[in-house]
Design a protein around this motif. Structure first.
Motif, short mmCIF file in Angstrom:
data_model
loop_
_atom_site.label_atom_id
_atom_site.label_comp_id
_atom_site.label_asym_id
_atom_site.label_seq_id
_atom_site.Cartn_x
_atom_site.Cartn_y
_atom_site.Cartn_z
N LEU A 1 0.86 -1.18 0.00
CA LEU A 1 0.00 0.00 0.00
C LEU A 1 0.89 1.22 0.00
CD1 LEU A 1 -2.87 1.29 0.41
CD2 LEU A 1 -2.41 1.15 2.87
N GLN A 2 0.71 2.10 -0.99
CA GLN A 2 1.57 3.28 -1.08
C GLN A 2 0.85 4.41 -1.78
OE1 GLN A 2 5.06 2.52 -3.66
NE2 GLN A 2 4.03 0.63 -4.29
N SER A 3 1.55 5.53 -1.89
CA SER A 3 0.97 6.74 -2.49
C SER A 3 1.66 7.05 -3.80
CB SER A 3 1.13 7.91 -1.52
OG SER A 3 0.86 9.15 -2.17
N PHE B 1 1.34 10.71 1.94
CA PHE B 1 0.71 9.39 1.87
C PHE B 1 -0.79 9.59 1.76
CE2 PHE B 1 -1.36 5.77 3.90
CZ PHE B 1 -0.88 4.73 3.10
N ALA C 1 2.73 -1.44 4.25
CA ALA C 1 2.35 -0.05 4.03
C ALA C 1 3.61 0.79 3.96
CB ALA C 1 1.44 0.45 5.14
N VAL D 1 5.03 4.47 3.82
CA VAL D 1 4.58 5.83 4.12
C VAL D 1 5.71 6.80 3.84
CG1 VAL D 1 3.65 7.39 5.86
CG2 VAL D 1 3.00 4.97 5.87
N CYS E 1 0.85 11.27 6.89
CA CYS E 1 -0.14 10.20 7.09
C CYS E 1 -1.01 10.64 8.26
CB CYS E 1 0.57 8.88 7.36
SG CYS E 1 -0.53 7.49 7.67
N VAL F 1 -3.04 2.35 7.59
CA VAL F 1 -1.75 1.65 7.62
C VAL F 1 -1.70 0.64 8.77
CG1 VAL F 1 -0.56 3.54 6.48
CG2 VAL F 1 -0.51 3.41 8.97
N ALA G 1 -2.39 -2.93 7.82
CA ALA G 1 -1.34 -3.69 7.16
C ALA G 1 -0.61 -4.57 8.19
CB ALA G 1 -0.35 -2.75 6.46
N ARG H 1 4.76 -1.90 8.49
CA ARG H 1 4.77 -0.50 8.08
C ARG H 1 6.20 -0.01 7.94
NH1 ARG H 1 0.48 -2.17 10.41
NH2 ARG H 1 1.93 -3.19 11.84
N VAL I 1 5.65 2.09 13.44
CA VAL I 1 6.17 1.47 12.22
C VAL I 1 7.27 0.49 12.60
CG1 VAL I 1 5.61 3.51 10.84
CG2 VAL I 1 7.93 3.24 11.75
#
Length: 244
Positions: A47-49, A55, A97, A99, A103, A111, A114, A117, A174
Motif C-alpha cells: 500500500l503506497q501513495s 501518503f 504499508a 509511508v 499520514c 496503515v 497492514a 509498516r 512502524v
C-alpha cells in the motif's frame, strides 16, 4: 483514486488523488475495499501513495458538511471506512504499508490494517480527529492500542500532535525506517515473494488467528506438500528454491 500496479507476484495499491492530498472520500473507501478483494493472486501487497510528499490526509473533510446535514450518510461513511480497513486486514497474504510524507487521521488507521509498516525520511503521522471535534472508530482505537500500547495511543489520540518517522519507529507505530519507504517496501516485498506462498499465508493466519485449530492440520499437511519438496530439493542442491 485507487490504482493497482503489478510487479510479478507483487500488487501495489496506490492512492492517487493528488489534487486532494490523497484524502479519501466515501466512494474511495468503497473502491479500496472492492480493490482489495481482487488481489488473491498476489503473494505480497504493498500500500503506497503516488505522491512523494503525502501518503494521505485521511478522510475527505470536504464531505463533512454533508455528514453534518445527513444522518444516514454518516452510517455509510463509517461502514465504508470499516469495510476498507477490514478488507485490507483480511487479505491472506502479507500487506506492507509504505509511508512517504504525511499520514494523517484515518490514514493512520489504514496503515494499521497492514502487517508491516515502513516510514520514509519525510514521513509524519498524526491522529487528528479530536482537533475536529470527532472520535475515532473503536476498532481503529483497538488496533492503535495493540500496536503502540495504551499510553502511547492515548497520547496520539488526545493531543493530535504529529510525530516524525524516527519517533514513529521508536514507539512501534512502524516496524522499519528507510530513506524512501516505497523503495524499501518493494525490496522487502520481493524478498517475501521469494518464499513459499502457501507457507507464508499459513504464517499470516497463525499471526492473525493463533487459536484456529485448523492451523494444526495445515502444519501437518505441509510435510506432504509440494512446497516442502521443492524447499528440500533446493537445499540439497544448494540452489535457491523456486515456488510456483
Amino acid at each position: 483514486m485507487i490504482e493497482v500496479h503489478w510487479d510479478g507476484p507483487i500488487a501495489s495499491i496506490v492512492l492517487a488523488r493528488g489534487g486532494a492530498r490523497n484524502a479519501v472520500p466515501i466512494a474511495g473507501w468503497e473502491q479500496l475495499a472492492d480493490t482489495a478483494r481482487t488481489l488473491d493472486a498476489a503473494r505480497v501487497v504493498v500500500l503506497q501513495s503516488a505522491m512523494p510528499d503525502m501518503f494521505s490526509a485521511g478522510a475527505d473533510i470536504a464531505q463533512f458538511n454533508d455528514l453534518q446535514a445527513d444522518p444516514a450518510l454518516r452510517s455509510r461513511f463509517r461502514k465504508a471506512m470499516r469495510g476498507a480497513m477490514d478488507a485490507l486486514a483480511a487479505l491472506p497474504m502479507p500487506v506492507l504499508a509504505a509511508v512517504d510524507g504525511g499520514c494523517f487521521g484515518a490514514a493512520v488507521a489504514l496503515v494499521l490494517a497492514a502487517d508491516l509498516r515502513i516510514a520514509g525520511d519525510a514521513a509524519q503521522f498524526a491522529v487528528t480527529p479530536a482537533r475536529l471535534g470527532l472520535g475515532y472508530p473503536r476498532q481503529d482505537v483497538a488496533r492503535l492500542t495493540r500496536q503502540v500500547g495504551r499510553g502511547r495511543a492515548a497520547e496520539l489520540l488526545f493531543t493530535g500532535e504529529a510525530i516524525d518517522a524516527d519517533t514513529a519507529a521508536a514507539v512501534g507505530l512502524v516496524e522499519r525506517r528507510a530513506p524512501e519507504a516505497g523503495v524499501a517496501a518493494m525490496a522487502l516485498a520481493r524478498r517475501i515473494a521469494e518464499n513459499a506462498p502457501d507457507a507464508v499465508r499459513q504464517l499470516k493466519q497463525a499471526l492473525t488467528r493463533p487459536d484456529d485449530a485448523d492451523l494444526d492440520t495445515a502444519f501437518d499437511a505441509a510435510f506432504g506438500g509440494p512446497e516442502l519438496a521443492e524447499g528440500l530439493a533446493a537445499f540439497q542442491a544448494r540452489r535457491r528454491p523456486v515456488f510456483g
